[in-house]
Scaffold this motif. Sequence first.
Motif, mmCIF file in Angstrom:
data_model
loop_
_atom_site.group_PDB
_atom_site.id
_atom_site.type_symbol
_atom_site.label_atom_id
_atom_site.label_comp_id
_atom_site.label_asym_id
_atom_site.label_seq_id
_atom_site.Cartn_x
_atom_site.Cartn_y
_atom_site.Cartn_z
ATOM 1 N N ALA A 232 0.816 -1.218 0.000
ATOM 2 C CA ALA A 232 0.000 0.000 0.000
ATOM 3 C C ALA A 232 0.850 1.268 0.000
ATOM 4 N N GLU A 233 0.392 2.262 -0.765
ATOM 5 C CA GLU A 233 1.032 3.571 -0.805
ATOM 6 C C GLU A 233 -0.043 4.642 -0.939
ATOM 7 N N CYS A 234 0.361 5.900 -0.840
ATOM 8 C CA CYS A 234 -0.587 7.000 -0.992
ATOM 9 C C CYS A 234 -1.303 6.879 -2.335
ATOM 10 N N GLY A 235 -2.593 7.103 -2.332
ATOM 11 C CA GLY A 235 -3.380 7.002 -3.545
ATOM 12 C C GLY A 235 -4.058 5.661 -3.711
ATOM 13 N N ASN A 236 -3.647 4.666 -2.949
ATOM 14 C CA ASN A 236 -4.259 3.336 -3.045
ATOM 15 C C ASN A 236 -5.531 3.244 -2.211
ATOM 16 N N SER B 298 -10.810 4.117 1.250
ATOM 17 C CA SER B 298 -9.435 4.587 1.374
ATOM 18 C C SER B 298 -8.786 3.927 2.580
ATOM 19 N N PRO C 223 -4.122 -3.679 -2.835
ATOM 20 C CA PRO C 223 -4.432 -2.259 -3.071
ATOM 21 C C PRO C 223 -4.705 -1.952 -4.543
ATOM 22 N N LYS D 180 -4.053 4.420 -8.415
ATOM 23 C CA LYS D 180 -2.752 4.888 -8.889
ATOM 24 C C LYS D 180 -2.012 5.570 -7.749
ATOM 25 N N LYS D 181 -0.931 4.977 -7.337
ATOM 26 C CA LYS D 181 -0.169 5.527 -6.207
ATOM 27 C C LYS D 181 0.531 6.820 -6.612
ATOM 28 N N CYS E 180 3.594 9.856 -4.963
ATOM 29 C CA CYS E 180 4.591 10.164 -3.936
ATOM 30 C C CYS E 180 4.203 11.480 -3.262
ATOM 31 N N GLN F 284 -2.160 9.822 4.236
ATOM 32 C CA GLN F 284 -1.108 10.569 3.541
ATOM 33 C C GLN F 284 -0.203 11.284 4.530
ATOM 34 N N HIS G 299 3.003 9.884 5.692
ATOM 35 C CA HIS G 299 4.133 9.893 4.762
ATOM 36 C C HIS G 299 4.762 11.279 4.675
#
Length: 245
Positions: free
Chosen positions: A33-37, A55, A92, A95-96, A98, A118, A121
């Motif tokens: 998992a990352e931001c946007g997922n 989310s 997830p 679109k991830k 950064c 978010q 991060h």
Amino acid sequence: MAPIFKILPVLENKKLGTYRKVTLADKQMYKLAECGNFVMIGFLTLDPYLPRPFSFLEVNKNTFSILVKVKGKGTQRLSRVREGDNLKVLGPLGKKFCSPKEGVLIAGGIGIAPVYYQSKHMNGGILFYGGKSKKDLIFIKEFKENGFKVRTTNEEDGGLVTNLIKKHAEELNEKQIFVCGTIEMIKSVRNILNKEQIDNAYVYMEERMGCGLGGCKSCAVATTEGYKLICTEGPIFPLKEVSLD
């Protein structure tokens, strides 16, 4: 390879303000998992038939959590799950992106979920946060501990998050801005921002989804480059590219 549904157990379902925080066991999500997922979550039975998109609220080494607000039959049932219940989870997805290490986060109501994730991060920034009542406002302490200046308001006391932005508009200059809330709130925020601020702003878009994989096309959103799917090309989009009318 396309993701497939996994069956995951519920570890906890607890009240958090006017919401429910549902935590599931998963040792793999932390690595992916990352931001946007986001994830699609459904039940093992056919009622309700379709899963719902959520989310990430938190992702830890062996668990992840979502924030649930009761809006209909599906979320009503999800708000009542118990420890040991199993749910179908796909993800997830999305679109991830950064996240910048610092920036401005703007949230309305349950829109706090993805911006809270978010914020984990980031090293700090400014949070503008509004809700229907004070009970809707959660994680204030956690944002401050993470280096954020927090500005809050609520409608019961006659305040709107857009009023906060008008009052402190200069704090948004030369910063990346991320907005999550209702379409009406996003429109109001856009109308307040100047051109430079809009050029630096991004919005979390939300729509009903049937699959989360781009097959059903139910989450299409109009942009300056034609229609795009929130599930595969979002949910984050530049504010200047999205048609909100």
